[in-house]
Design an enzyme around this catalytic site. Sequence first.
Site, short mmCIF file in Angstrom:
data_model
loop_
_atom_site.label_atom_id
_atom_site.label_comp_id
_atom_site.label_asym_id
_atom_site.label_seq_id
_atom_site.Cartn_x
_atom_site.Cartn_y
_atom_site.Cartn_z
N CYS A 1 3.40 10.01 22.01
CA CYS A 1 3.83 10.10 20.62
C CYS A 1 5.25 10.65 20.66
O CYS A 1 5.44 11.83 20.91
CB CYS A 1 2.91 11.01 19.82
SG CYS A 1 3.55 11.35 18.16
N CYS B 1 6.03 13.21 17.50
CA CYS B 1 5.38 14.53 17.40
C CYS B 1 4.38 14.68 18.54
O CYS B 1 4.80 14.84 19.69
CB CYS B 1 4.74 14.73 16.03
SG CYS B 1 3.84 13.31 15.39
N SER B 2 3.10 14.60 18.25
CA SER B 2 2.12 14.86 19.31
C SER B 2 0.79 14.19 18.99
O SER B 2 -0.25 14.71 19.32
CB SER B 2 1.90 16.36 19.42
OG SER B 2 1.52 16.86 18.15
N CYS B 3 0.84 13.03 18.32
CA CYS B 3 -0.39 12.37 17.90
C CYS B 3 -1.25 12.07 19.13
O CYS B 3 -0.76 11.58 20.14
CB CYS B 3 -0.07 11.10 17.13
SG CYS B 3 0.80 11.49 15.60
#
Lengths: 204, 228
Positions: A108, A111-113
């Site tokens: 991702c 962000c940090s999906c």
Amino acid sequence: MGDLPSNHHHHAPASEIEERVKKLESLLIEKKLVDPQSLDKLVDTYEHRVGPKNGAAVVARAWTDESFKQMLLEDATAAIATLGFGGRQGEHMVCVENTASVHNMVVCTLCSCYPWPVLGLPPAWYKASSYRARAVSEPREVLQEFGVALAHEVEVKVWDSTAEIRYLVLPMRPQGTEDYSESQLAELVTRDSMIGVDVLSASR
Amino acid sequence: MNGAHDLGGKHGFGEVDYSQQENFVHAWEEKVFAMTLACGMLGQWNLDQSRFARERADPAEYLAGSYYEHWLHGLEILLVEHGMVTEQELQSGKSDSPTPLTAATPRRVDEIIGSGGPTELDDAAPALFSVGDTVVVNTDNTTMHTRAPTYVKGKAGRIVSHYGSHIFADEHAATGKKQPQHLYCVKFSADSLWSDAARQGDSVHLDLFEPYLISLQQHIASLQNLDA
């Protein structure tokens, strides 16, 4: 800390952040905006209850049950739900299959999906700038740093989770595991193999 | 916005530090994680507004800060912007005035985690594109929250899946409105993104909302405008 929460404070040392977090926590509890038991519950849930064991169970089922595997590749959300996993950050799942000719890898960049219900919370490296920057532009070099040397003929497909779809990689079943039970197979499945930065072997 | 969080393809970050195996590195990070989720459950903002709050950090600070520092900063911004705490309260750690809100109980937390927040939403207009179409990502340089990363803007890719319509994250972050938009998975050849650095045949897939995309014909027409 006088200018919080504007955009101009500097990278704070650990003790300063700890202090800031402590103050925020006691403030939110005093204002009854958070319930301390709910905070404990949230940490406990994602530290101890939800994690890559869930994903490993999904993978092992797919390796041993062809109809489940087909369902997983066609409607991953529904297939994963049959094992009792779903909910927050896994509302819309897609599973991509690694084969002898295709290697899938998930990132991702914004962000940090990450698919929480099957993998838990992401490791720090997944959220770090280096992985987010490079997984899309130099996946083979990144894989090499993870100890995965892919043959040139293998096609690399990177999945940048930019919306609400969460991706799970179905790793290849290691050779020499024909006699393994489903639970023995699940033991072999690493978190990283389901992100697509590990290739499994039976001699783990 | 194309802030410091928009990291795809950026150089200079070095090797991936594979020793960072844990999610939480420090004990305070657990607290920030839990407080962020618990405050989100008060229903005063949505997840996209929460993401946007983190992205609005000063770029230098964003890159220097750790992941949960971004979360802490984002949470403080949202709490102040929504009038739930004041900057003075953040500094003192003591409440100056009560709020009418009620914290989520552990049982409610379980329910919310279990049901999640599906983003699929009917009622979008008919889809403009189909699987197999070649599309170009528009170059809209919005200063607001968006899921179109810089590294694909102006690039052409092929639609490989149509995921139906979902809550449009840009609108959701900007106004809180749940506007349905078609969501497509678009495949880009690594070669078209990174040229010589990429192996022929490798690809990058992104999930892109319909408003980010224009047809190849539209793209060509926009080039012809150069002659006008």
